[in-house]
Motif scaffolding. Sequence first.
Motif, mmCIF file in Angstrom:
data_model
loop_
_atom_site.group_PDB
_atom_site.id
_atom_site.type_symbol
_atom_site.label_atom_id
_atom_site.label_comp_id
_atom_site.label_asym_id
_atom_site.label_seq_id
_atom_site.Cartn_x
_atom_site.Cartn_y
_atom_site.Cartn_z
ATOM 1 N N ILE A 1 35.335 39.133 37.262
ATOM 2 C CA ILE A 1 34.481 38.344 38.148
ATOM 3 C C ILE A 1 34.728 38.745 39.591
ATOM 4 N N GLU A 2 33.639 39.001 40.299
ATOM 5 C CA GLU A 2 33.738 39.321 41.722
ATOM 6 C C GLU A 2 33.375 38.072 42.509
ATOM 7 N N THR A 3 34.290 37.656 43.364
ATOM 8 C CA THR A 3 34.018 36.481 44.186
ATOM 9 C C THR A 3 33.477 36.929 45.530
ATOM 10 N N GLY A 4 32.675 36.083 46.104
ATOM 11 C CA GLY A 4 32.100 36.381 47.403
ATOM 12 C C GLY A 4 31.942 35.095 48.195
ATOM 13 N N PRO A 5 31.330 35.207 49.345
ATOM 14 C CA PRO A 5 31.137 34.009 50.151
ATOM 15 C C PRO A 5 30.173 33.042 49.467
ATOM 16 N N ALA A 6 30.387 31.773 49.688
ATOM 17 C CA ALA A 6 29.530 30.751 49.088
ATOM 18 C C ALA A 6 28.146 30.792 49.733
ATOM 19 N N PRO A 7 27.100 30.617 48.941
ATOM 20 C CA PRO A 7 25.736 30.609 49.494
ATOM 21 C C PRO A 7 25.434 29.258 50.137
ATOM 22 N N VAL A 8 25.979 29.053 51.335
ATOM 23 C CA VAL A 8 25.898 27.753 51.992
ATOM 24 C C VAL A 8 24.452 27.310 52.186
ATOM 25 N N ALA A 9 23.586 28.203 52.611
ATOM 26 C CA ALA A 9 22.187 27.836 52.860
ATOM 27 C C ALA A 9 21.515 27.344 51.580
#
Length: 72
Positions: A27-35
């Motif tokens: 699993i690749e984690t990334g920034p949360a899609p806040v918008a």
Amino acid sequence: MTNTDGNEHGMAQDRIALLLADAAQEIETGPAPVAAVVRGGRRRRARRWAATAVAPRWWRGHGGGGAGAARP
């Protein structure tokens, strides 16, 4: 059922743990899609508001219910 009880349950749990660890590494984690999260919250709030606004009208239009509906 622990790993030390001599049953096959411990081995099954070990296999499951290894499979979960392998899956977690892929699993690749990334920034949360806040918008997108904010937009979803606004949609949910709008749906709740609309349902709250429509419910009393629907209830009155379909006989109402309660003590007033039982009168002839």
